[in-house]
Design a protein around this motif. Structure first.
Motif, short mmCIF file in Angstrom:
data_model
loop_
_atom_site.label_atom_id
_atom_site.label_comp_id
_atom_site.label_asym_id
_atom_site.label_seq_id
_atom_site.Cartn_x
_atom_site.Cartn_y
_atom_site.Cartn_z
N LYS A 1 10.02 48.36 -2.07
CA LYS A 1 9.39 47.70 -3.32
C LYS A 1 7.71 46.95 -2.65
O LYS A 1 6.95 46.73 -3.29
CB LYS A 1 9.33 46.62 -4.25
N PHE A 2 8.08 47.03 -0.76
CA PHE A 2 6.87 46.13 -0.51
C PHE A 2 5.69 46.82 0.47
O PHE A 2 5.66 46.01 1.11
CB PHE A 2 7.84 45.14 0.57
N ALA A 3 6.01 48.10 -0.12
CA ALA A 3 4.74 48.75 0.43
C ALA A 3 4.91 49.25 2.30
O ALA A 3 5.90 49.05 2.43
CB ALA A 3 3.90 48.66 -0.39
N ASP A 4 3.93 48.72 2.68
CA ASP A 4 3.83 48.79 4.01
C ASP A 4 3.72 47.55 4.56
O ASP A 4 4.18 47.02 5.46
CB ASP A 4 2.20 49.66 4.33
N GLU A 5 3.76 46.39 4.11
CA GLU A 5 4.05 45.08 4.43
C GLU A 5 5.42 44.43 4.49
O GLU A 5 5.83 44.28 3.53
CB GLU A 5 2.89 44.25 3.11
N LEU A 6 5.92 45.01 5.67
CA LEU A 6 7.44 44.49 6.02
C LEU A 6 6.95 43.02 5.88
O LEU A 6 6.22 42.24 6.84
CB LEU A 6 7.62 45.15 6.95
N PRO A 7 7.85 41.99 4.80
CA PRO A 7 7.71 41.09 4.57
C PRO A 7 8.86 40.43 6.04
O PRO A 7 9.59 40.98 6.46
CB PRO A 7 9.00 40.78 3.82
N GLU A 8 8.66 38.78 6.69
CA GLU A 8 8.49 38.65 7.68
C GLU A 8 9.98 37.26 7.45
O GLU A 8 10.06 37.04 6.39
CB GLU A 8 7.71 37.76 8.10
N GLU A 9 11.16 37.18 8.17
CA GLU A 9 11.80 36.17 7.61
C GLU A 9 11.33 34.99 7.82
O GLU A 9 10.44 34.48 8.03
CB GLU A 9 12.89 35.77 8.21
N GLY A 10 11.34 33.94 6.55
CA GLY A 10 10.54 32.86 6.48
C GLY A 10 9.56 32.96 5.63
O GLY A 10 8.99 31.47 4.99
N ALA A 11 8.78 33.94 5.26
CA ALA A 11 6.98 34.12 4.80
C ALA A 11 7.69 33.45 3.47
O ALA A 11 9.06 34.05 2.84
CB ALA A 11 6.67 35.69 4.60
#
Length: 144
Positions: free
Chosen positions: A86-96
């Motif tokens: 669901k985040f497409a190409d944008e890998l979320p970072e912890e804490g973001a």
């Protein structure tokens, strides 16, 4: 002499929220724009409003609120596991902190707590939930 804050006053004030370690979590002084609200409109908790009653313009006060009197305790029901796809190409970072679209089209902020394999743990609790906070207020104007 201005009127003291009553249960129906409109209040203009600067505030700073400090964490238990003394660091500032939020402050209206950063952008120089004081907060404006009406007592009882739901923008502040009842306990926060009780601390403001009776203050007049020009007064400054500091008070400590326990989690249940500030932003509440974290609710485990507000933590979700979201498919990484669901985040497409944008890998979320912890804490973001990211905005997530609700079914009704509104957006809600969520804090990325963990990324493991195809699962991303997102916390939709208020970022200050569960914290004992110190509020410093400076009353600028009181109108009835």
């Amino acid at each position: 002499m201005s009127n003291p804050i009553s249960a129906s006053s409109e209040v203009v004030m600067h505030f700073t929220i400090k964490l238990s370690d003394g660091s500032a979590a939020d402050s209206t002084k950063v952008n120089g724009k004081p907060a404006k609200f009406r007592m009882g409109d739901g923008s502040l908790t009842d306990n926060f409003e009780k601390c403001l009653l009776g203050l007049s313009s020009g007064e400054q006060k500091s008070f400590v609120l326990e989690p249940q009197d500030a932003f509440g305790e974290p609710n485990p029901d507000n933590i979700y596991h979201v498919d990484r796809a669901k985040f497409a190409d944008e890998l979320p970072e912890e804490g973001a902190v990211m905005l997530f679209e609700q079914p009704n089209g509104s957006e809600i902020p969520g804090i990325i707590r963990a990324v493991a394999g195809d699962s991303v743990t997102v916390d939709f609790n208020h970022p200050l939930a569960g914290q004992t906070l110190t509020f410093e207020v400076e009353i600028i104007e009181v109108r009835d």
